[in-house]
Write a protein that holds these residues in place. Structure first.
Motif, mmCIF file in Angstrom:
data_model
loop_
_atom_site.group_PDB
_atom_site.id
_atom_site.type_symbol
_atom_site.label_atom_id
_atom_site.label_comp_id
_atom_site.label_asym_id
_atom_site.label_seq_id
_atom_site.Cartn_x
_atom_site.Cartn_y
_atom_site.Cartn_z
ATOM 1 N N LEU A 93 -4.820 39.012 -36.325
ATOM 2 C CA LEU A 93 -5.628 39.070 -35.110
ATOM 3 C C LEU A 93 -5.357 37.843 -34.253
ATOM 4 N N TYR A 94 -4.997 38.089 -32.994
ATOM 5 C CA TYR A 94 -4.787 37.013 -32.027
ATOM 6 C C TYR A 94 -5.784 37.210 -30.892
ATOM 7 N N LEU A 95 -6.907 36.497 -30.964
ATOM 8 C CA LEU A 95 -8.008 36.701 -30.031
ATOM 9 C C LEU A 95 -7.642 36.346 -28.594
ATOM 10 N N LEU A 96 -6.727 35.425 -28.408
ATOM 11 C CA LEU A 96 -6.409 34.927 -27.069
ATOM 12 C C LEU A 96 -5.091 35.475 -26.537
ATOM 13 N N LYS A 97 -4.519 36.454 -27.203
ATOM 14 C CA LYS A 97 -3.238 37.032 -26.775
ATOM 15 C C LYS A 97 -3.357 37.580 -25.365
ATOM 16 N N GLY A 98 -2.490 37.117 -24.475
ATOM 17 C CA GLY A 98 -2.512 37.578 -23.095
ATOM 18 C C GLY A 98 -3.599 36.956 -22.258
ATOM 19 N N HIS A 115 2.580 31.588 -17.457
ATOM 20 C CA HIS A 115 2.949 32.844 -18.116
ATOM 21 C C HIS A 115 1.977 33.148 -19.255
ATOM 22 N N PRO A 116 1.588 34.411 -19.449
ATOM 23 C CA PRO A 116 0.699 34.744 -20.566
ATOM 24 C C PRO A 116 1.381 34.492 -21.904
ATOM 25 N N MET A 117 0.618 33.988 -22.853
ATOM 26 C CA MET A 117 1.155 33.666 -24.176
ATOM 27 C C MET A 117 0.785 34.767 -25.167
ATOM 28 N N HIS A 118 1.674 34.998 -26.127
ATOM 29 C CA HIS A 118 1.506 36.071 -27.101
ATOM 30 C C HIS A 118 1.481 35.503 -28.522
ATOM 31 N N GLY A 119 0.962 36.304 -29.434
ATOM 32 C CA GLY A 119 0.854 35.873 -30.817
ATOM 33 C C GLY A 119 2.175 35.962 -31.556
ATOM 34 N N ALA A 120 2.383 35.021 -32.486
ATOM 35 C CA ALA A 120 3.570 35.020 -33.335
ATOM 36 C C ALA A 120 3.199 34.417 -34.673
ATOM 37 N N CYS A 121 3.856 34.886 -35.719
ATOM 38 C CA CYS A 121 3.548 34.401 -37.065
ATOM 39 C C CYS A 121 4.817 33.846 -37.720
ATOM 40 N N ARG A 122 4.675 32.706 -38.369
ATOM 41 C CA ARG A 122 5.794 32.105 -39.100
ATOM 42 C C ARG A 122 5.368 31.883 -40.545
ATOM 43 N N VAL A 123 6.286 32.149 -41.460
ATOM 44 C CA VAL A 123 6.001 32.027 -42.889
ATOM 45 C C VAL A 123 6.785 30.853 -43.445
ATOM 46 N N SER A 124 6.095 29.958 -44.115
ATOM 47 C CA SER A 124 6.733 28.788 -44.713
ATOM 48 C C SER A 124 6.082 28.505 -46.057
ATOM 49 N N ARG A 125 6.920 28.445 -47.094
ATOM 50 C CA ARG A 125 6.439 28.147 -48.447
ATOM 51 C C ARG A 125 5.340 29.098 -48.894
ATOM 52 N N GLN A 156 3.174 30.613 -47.127
ATOM 53 C CA GLN A 156 1.953 30.587 -46.321
ATOM 54 C C GLN A 156 2.262 30.988 -44.891
ATOM 55 N N GLU A 157 1.351 31.743 -44.281
ATOM 56 C CA GLU A 157 1.529 32.191 -42.913
ATOM 57 C C GLU A 157 0.871 31.208 -41.937
ATOM 58 N N TRP A 158 1.559 31.015 -40.804
ATOM 59 C CA TRP A 158 1.033 30.147 -39.754
ATOM 60 C C TRP A 158 1.065 30.935 -38.443
ATOM 61 N N ARG A 159 -0.100 31.039 -37.804
ATOM 62 C CA ARG A 159 -0.196 31.786 -36.547
ATOM 63 C C ARG A 159 -0.043 30.832 -35.362
ATOM 64 N N TYR A 160 0.679 31.313 -34.330
ATOM 65 C CA TYR A 160 0.911 30.521 -33.127
ATOM 66 C C TYR A 160 0.747 31.397 -31.888
ATOM 67 N N TYR A 161 0.562 30.739 -30.754
ATOM 68 C CA TYR A 161 0.672 31.391 -29.454
ATOM 69 C C TYR A 161 1.932 30.846 -28.793
ATOM 70 N N VAL A 162 2.813 31.758 -28.368
ATOM 71 C CA VAL A 162 4.099 31.357 -27.806
ATOM 72 C C VAL A 162 4.294 32.029 -26.450
ATOM 73 N N CYS A 163 5.096 31.401 -25.606
ATOM 74 C CA CYS A 163 5.485 31.976 -24.320
ATOM 75 C C CYS A 163 6.883 32.552 -24.465
ATOM 76 N N ARG A 164 7.051 33.790 -24.086
ATOM 77 C CA ARG A 164 8.336 34.466 -24.245
ATOM 78 C C ARG A 164 9.243 34.290 -23.027
ATOM 79 N N LYS A 165 8.747 33.638 -21.992
ATOM 80 C CA LYS A 165 9.533 33.520 -20.760
ATOM 81 C C LYS A 165 10.090 32.122 -20.519
ATOM 82 N N CYS A 166 9.544 31.116 -21.176
ATOM 83 C CA CYS A 166 10.048 29.759 -20.979
ATOM 84 C C CYS A 166 9.998 29.013 -22.309
#
Length: 368
Positions: free
Chosen positions: A295-300, A308-318, A320-330
């Motif tokens: 769930l990304y409450l602030l997506k868009g 630019h609106p930011m979207h949710g992204a998930c990265r897995v390390s060791r 464990q999952e880490w959720r981020y908000y990323v910009c796909r245009k810059c």
């Protein structure tokens, strides 16, 4: 020489349905055309071409011909053939006036729509067409709800059933579904196989075993009817599986949000149905699991520094999952989702309205 377009629309799929036939519409519109003009017929008949939407191939083709000057006039049987949407009809009127295109309506042969009275009449017809569409929609929704609450089915006969008829061959009223024995056996076989096999495999096995689907009715251009047998496909098997609750004897509304005991006889028993569903859920290879819902409450909602609106992204390390908000245009740096959401929640907790707004609200409450 002037060129006219005769527009034809018939909502229902069947050529013999209770609607004005294409031939009748063309003949009535053709009778309105001035002498020494050419014409072409643009049709949107069949396939339930709703007049509420402009997503019709023929209608878009008609609009294109009006805009590029290919036609100097449009003739229709009735204005509701063009649209049952006030907005669409007003937009069409603007297109006709902007390109000086004449509109002829067979049911109103003496009416001219390029005068003050004609424009007023057109507006009244727009409202009437919209009202009729809304009334039909409300009536259909109420009918569907009433049938559901009464435990009755609406729509085509599901595979495994047919609508009961009396000795004269007429449909019984109220409508009743009766089991088709041969098709019911296929339904049971599908659910038995579904406990251990996928829908694709089931389709292949049914075809290999020579199991027949319900023949498809094909209406020829000369009015004759033929029946064509089609092979089983994955989608055909999935259609049976998704009707599982119906085959248990229930009627279902809104894809399973609600259900009621139906008047039809059950084809599948609870034991077979449950075994099929449990088997389907277990058909994951070791280590494979359904993808978790993140769930990304602030997506868009939040934006990067460039707007630019930011979207949710998930990265897995060791592991464990880490959720981020990323910009796909810059290349703006990503933001930890937990941190961003915490800041927004804290701001909401401390948020207060300006004193002037509070005073105005109190004044309005006191006045009421």
């Amino acid at each position: 020489m002037s060129h006219f377009a005769i527009y034809v629309r018939r909502s229902y799929k069947r050529a013999d349905a209770a609607d004005v036939s294409d031939e009748t519409q063309v003949a009535a519109a053709k009778a309105l055309l001035p002498p020494d003009v050419t014409f072409e017929v643009i049709s949107d008949s069949g396939g339930h071409r709703s007049g509420y939407s402009d997503e019709r191939v023929g209608y878009q083709r008609l609009i294109g011909k009006i805009r590029d000057g290919s036609v100097q006039g449009v003739a229709v049987y009735d204005i509701s053939r063009l649209a049952r949407n006030a907005r669409l009809m007003l937009e069409l009127r603007d297109e006709l006036e902007a390109h000086n295109v004449t509109l002829l309506i067979a049911t109103m042969p003496q009416t001219s729509f390029d005068t003050a009275i004609g424009r007023y009449v057109f507006l009244q017809i727009c409202g009437a067409a919209q009202l009729q569409r809304d009334l039909d929609s409300e009536r259909m929704s109420a009918m569907t709800k009433s049938l559901f609450l009464d435990g009755r089915h609406r729509g085509n006969d599901p595979f495994g059933y047919r609508s009961a008829r009396d000795e004269r061959g007429a449909l019984k009223r109220p409508r009743q579904l009766e089991v088709v024995p041969d098709e019911a056996e296929v339904v049971r076989l599908v659910f038995e196989k579904y406990a251990t096999a996928s829908t694709s495999v089931i389709a292949q096995e049914l075809n290999a075993e020579g199991v027949l689907r319900r023949p498809k009715v094909v209406r020829q251009t000369d009015g004759s009817v033929t029946h064509e047998h089609q092979p089983w496909t994955r989608d055909a098997v999935k259609d049976i599986v998704r009707r599982g609750r119906f085959y248990l004897g229930y009627v279902v509304e809104k894809r399973g949000l609600d259900e009621r005991p139906g008047h039809h006889e059950a084809i599948v028993d609870e034991l077979t149905y449950n075994a099929a569903i449990i088997g389907a859920r277990k058909r994951f290879s070791p280590g494979e699991r359904p993808k978790p819902h993140r769930l990304y409450l602030l997506k868009g909602v939040i934006a990067c520094e460039n707007g630019h609106p930011m979207h949710g992204a998930c990265r897995v390390s060791r592991g464990q999952e880490w959720r981020y908000y990323v910009c796909r245009k810059c290349r703006t740096p990503s933001v930890r989702a937990d941190d961003a959401e915490r800041v927004v929640v804290d701001a909401i907790k401390t948020m207060t309205l300006p004193p002037s707004v509070i005073d105005d609200a109190r004044t309005e409450l006191a006045r009421r």
